[in-house]
Design a protein around this motif. Structure first.
Motif, PDB file in Angstrom:
ATOM      1  N   GLY A  78       0.808  -1.196   0.000  1.00 21.70           N
ATOM      2  CA  GLY A  78       0.000   0.000   0.000  1.00 21.70           C
ATOM      3  C   GLY A  78       0.852   1.261   0.000  1.00 21.70           C
ATOM      4  O   GLY A  78       2.040   1.247  -0.285  1.00 21.70           O
ATOM      5  N   LYS A  79       0.232   2.366   0.343  1.00 24.12           N
ATOM      6  CA  LYS A  79       0.908   3.662   0.308  1.00 24.12           C
ATOM      7  C   LYS A  79       1.901   3.781   1.449  1.00 24.12           C
ATOM      8  O   LYS A  79       1.648   3.341   2.556  1.00 24.12           O
ATOM      9  CB  LYS A  79      -0.100   4.789   0.393  1.00 24.12           C
ATOM     10  CG  LYS A  79      -0.978   4.891  -0.821  1.00 24.12           C
ATOM     11  CD  LYS A  79      -1.909   6.066  -0.725  1.00 24.12           C
ATOM     12  CE  LYS A  79      -2.762   6.148  -1.980  1.00 24.12           C
ATOM     13  NZ  LYS A  79      -3.706   7.247  -1.926  1.00 24.12           N
ATOM     14  N   LYS A 120       8.109   3.139   5.321  1.00 20.90           N
ATOM     15  CA  LYS A 120       8.052   2.204   6.446  1.00 20.90           C
ATOM     16  C   LYS A 120       9.267   1.292   6.457  1.00 20.90           C
ATOM     17  O   LYS A 120       9.842   1.023   7.510  1.00 20.90           O
ATOM     18  CB  LYS A 120       6.775   1.373   6.375  1.00 20.90           C
ATOM     19  CG  LYS A 120       5.522   2.169   6.614  1.00 20.90           C
ATOM     20  CD  LYS A 120       4.298   1.312   6.406  1.00 20.90           C
ATOM     21  CE  LYS A 120       3.040   2.150   6.422  1.00 20.90           C
ATOM     22  NZ  LYS A 120       1.855   1.386   6.064  1.00 20.90           N
ATOM     23  N   ILE A 121       9.656   0.818   5.281  1.00 17.02           N
ATOM     24  CA  ILE A 121      10.834  -0.054   5.191  1.00 17.02           C
ATOM     25  C   ILE A 121      12.085   0.714   5.612  1.00 17.02           C
ATOM     26  O   ILE A 121      12.911   0.204   6.371  1.00 17.02           O
ATOM     27  CB  ILE A 121      10.976  -0.609   3.756  1.00 17.02           C
ATOM     28  CG1 ILE A 121       9.867  -1.619   3.486  1.00 17.02           C
ATOM     29  CG2 ILE A 121      12.340  -1.244   3.543  1.00 17.02           C
ATOM     30  CD1 ILE A 121       9.798  -2.088   2.059  1.00 17.02           C
ATOM     31  N   TYR A 152      12.219   3.273   7.579  1.00 21.02           N
ATOM     32  CA  TYR A 152      12.125   3.560   9.014  1.00 21.02           C
ATOM     33  C   TYR A 152      12.536   2.355   9.851  1.00 21.02           C
ATOM     34  O   TYR A 152      13.273   2.477  10.824  1.00 21.02           O
ATOM     35  CB  TYR A 152      10.697   3.974   9.357  1.00 21.02           C
ATOM     36  CG  TYR A 152      10.480   4.270  10.819  1.00 21.02           C
ATOM     37  CD1 TYR A 152      10.855   5.495  11.342  1.00 21.02           C
ATOM     38  CD2 TYR A 152       9.907   3.332  11.672  1.00 21.02           C
ATOM     39  CE1 TYR A 152      10.661   5.790  12.674  1.00 21.02           C
ATOM     40  CE2 TYR A 152       9.713   3.617  13.015  1.00 21.02           C
ATOM     41  CZ  TYR A 152      10.085   4.842  13.507  1.00 21.02           C
ATOM     42  OH  TYR A 152       9.902   5.117  14.828  1.00 21.02           O
ATOM     43  N   TRP A 153      12.083   1.163   9.485  1.00 19.27           N
ATOM     44  CA  TRP A 153      12.317  -0.018  10.312  1.00 19.27           C
ATOM     45  C   TRP A 153      13.657  -0.679  10.076  1.00 19.27           C
ATOM     46  O   TRP A 153      14.215  -1.310  10.976  1.00 19.27           O
ATOM     47  CB  TRP A 153      11.200  -1.039  10.127  1.00 19.27           C
ATOM     48  CG  TRP A 153       9.967  -0.639  10.852  1.00 19.27           C
ATOM     49  CD1 TRP A 153       8.845  -0.103  10.306  1.00 19.27           C
ATOM     50  CD2 TRP A 153       9.729  -0.700  12.260  1.00 19.27           C
ATOM     51  NE1 TRP A 153       7.931   0.167  11.281  1.00 19.27           N
ATOM     52  CE2 TRP A 153       8.450  -0.199  12.495  1.00 19.27           C
ATOM     53  CE3 TRP A 153      10.481  -1.132  13.345  1.00 19.27           C
ATOM     54  CZ2 TRP A 153       7.901  -0.117  13.757  1.00 19.27           C
ATOM     55  CZ3 TRP A 153       9.923  -1.061  14.602  1.00 19.27           C
ATOM     56  CH2 TRP A 153       8.649  -0.553  14.794  1.00 19.27           C
ATOM     57  N   TYR A 154      14.209  -0.587   8.879  1.00 16.96           N
ATOM     58  CA  TYR A 154      15.392  -1.385   8.556  1.00 16.96           C
ATOM     59  C   TYR A 154      16.658  -0.587   8.328  1.00 16.96           C
ATOM     60  O   TYR A 154      17.662  -1.137   7.891  1.00 16.96           O
ATOM     61  CB  TYR A 154      15.107  -2.270   7.339  1.00 16.96           C
ATOM     62  CG  TYR A 154      14.023  -3.276   7.628  1.00 16.96           C
ATOM     63  CD1 TYR A 154      14.268  -4.347   8.477  1.00 16.96           C
ATOM     64  CD2 TYR A 154      12.763  -3.152   7.076  1.00 16.96           C
ATOM     65  CE1 TYR A 154      13.291  -5.267   8.768  1.00 16.96           C
ATOM     66  CE2 TYR A 154      11.776  -4.064   7.353  1.00 16.96           C
ATOM     67  CZ  TYR A 154      12.040  -5.117   8.199  1.00 16.96           C
ATOM     68  OH  TYR A 154      11.059  -6.026   8.485  1.00 16.96           O
ATOM     69  N   THR A 155      16.647   0.702   8.582  1.00 14.16           N
ATOM     70  CA  THR A 155      17.875   1.494   8.479  1.00 14.16           C
ATOM     71  C   THR A 155      18.266   1.978   9.868  1.00 14.16           C
ATOM     72  O   THR A 155      17.423   2.021  10.771  1.00 14.16           O
ATOM     73  CB  THR A 155      17.684   2.704   7.547  1.00 14.16           C
ATOM     74  OG1 THR A 155      16.640   3.513   8.059  1.00 14.16           O
ATOM     75  CG2 THR A 155      17.368   2.265   6.135  1.00 14.16           C
ATOM     76  N   PRO A 156      19.509   2.360  10.046  1.00 12.71           N
ATOM     77  CA  PRO A 156      19.910   2.891  11.350  1.00 12.71           C
ATOM     78  C   PRO A 156      19.084   4.121  11.718  1.00 12.71           C
ATOM     79  O   PRO A 156      18.725   4.922  10.850  1.00 12.71           O
ATOM     80  CB  PRO A 156      21.381   3.259  11.153  1.00 12.71           C
ATOM     81  CG  PRO A 156      21.825   2.423  10.020  1.00 12.71           C
ATOM     82  CD  PRO A 156      20.641   2.225   9.135  1.00 12.71           C
ATOM     83  N   SER A 157      18.797   4.269  12.986  1.00 11.80           N
ATOM     84  CA  SER A 157      17.892   5.334  13.418  1.00 11.80           C
ATOM     85  C   SER A 157      18.486   6.726  13.207  1.00 11.80           C
ATOM     86  O   SER A 157      17.754   7.702  13.126  1.00 11.80           O
ATOM     87  CB  SER A 157      17.514   5.147  14.879  1.00 11.80           C
ATOM     88  OG  SER A 157      18.675   5.181  15.684  1.00 11.80           O
ATOM     89  N   TYR A 191       8.354  -0.687  21.464  1.00 13.43           N
ATOM     90  CA  TYR A 191       7.486   0.449  21.729  1.00 13.43           C
ATOM     91  C   TYR A 191       6.298   0.513  20.777  1.00 13.43           C
ATOM     92  O   TYR A 191       5.335   1.187  21.041  1.00 13.43           O
ATOM     93  CB  TYR A 191       8.268   1.770  21.612  1.00 13.43           C
ATOM     94  CG  TYR A 191       9.150   2.048  22.787  1.00 13.43           C
ATOM     95  CD1 TYR A 191       8.640   2.297  24.039  1.00 13.43           C
ATOM     96  CD2 TYR A 191      10.536   2.051  22.629  1.00 13.43           C
ATOM     97  CE1 TYR A 191       9.446   2.557  25.117  1.00 13.43           C
ATOM     98  CE2 TYR A 191      11.362   2.319  23.709  1.00 13.43           C
ATOM     99  CZ  TYR A 191      10.817   2.563  24.947  1.00 13.43           C
ATOM    100  OH  TYR A 191      11.638   2.809  26.001  1.00 13.43           O
ATOM    101  N   GLY A 192       6.401  -0.171  19.639  1.00  9.76           N
ATOM    102  CA  GLY A 192       5.344  -0.122  18.638  1.00  9.76           C
ATOM    103  C   GLY A 192       5.350   1.142  17.826  1.00  9.76           C
ATOM    104  O   GLY A 192       4.337   1.563  17.294  1.00  9.76           O
ATOM    105  N   GLU A 193       6.478   1.782  17.714  1.00  9.03           N
ATOM    106  CA  GLU A 193       6.586   3.018  16.936  1.00  9.03           C
ATOM    107  C   GLU A 193       6.804   2.715  15.481  1.00  9.03           C
ATOM    108  O   GLU A 193       7.392   1.789  15.082  1.00  9.03           O
ATOM    109  CB  GLU A 193       7.758   3.868  17.458  1.00  9.03           C
ATOM    110  CG  GLU A 193       7.514   4.385  18.837  1.00  9.03           C
ATOM    111  CD  GLU A 193       8.680   5.227  19.353  1.00  9.03           C
ATOM    112  OE1 GLU A 193       9.674   5.416  18.624  1.00  9.03           O
ATOM    113  OE2 GLU A 193       8.584   5.698  20.464  1.00  9.03           O
TER     114      GLU A 193
END
Length: 95
Positions: free
Chosen positions: A64-65, A70-71, A73-78, A93-95
């Motif tokens: 989806g959009k 999202k990818i 955000y979740w899979y790269t260094p913060s 945390y579910g962020e």
């Protein structure tokens, strides 16, 4: 201005079209075929267009959009995208 100069989509969520295909998918196919023709490897360009176009369509159907963000955000260094918690802590945390 003529009333026939405008196209009204069937619904509000209708994607922009290029002829009868969705514009983003058609652009991927056209880009790879064009690059293959520029490099004088037309058949390789068609092959790459089909593979990448189908992979993009599958990715678009599943996620989806905003899937790419999202990818990232979740899979790269913060520290690349945000100053929040690292990705292994964000999961709790579910962020």
């Amino acid at each position: 201005m003529n009333q026939d100069d405008f196209m009204i989509p069937r619904n509000l969520d209708a994607p922009p079209l290029m002829f009868m295909w969705e514009a983003d998918s058609a652009a991927i196919y056209i880009l790879f075929v064009f690059l293959g023709a520029l490099m004088q490897m037309f058949l390789f360009g068609i092959f790459c267009a089909v593979v990448v176009g189908r992979a993009y369509a599958r990715l678009k159907e599943e996620g989806g959009k905003g899937l790419l963000m999202k990818i990232i955000y979740w899979y790269t260094p913060s520290t690349w995208l945000t100053q929040r918690h690292p990705s292994h802590i964000r999961e709790f945390y579910g962020e």
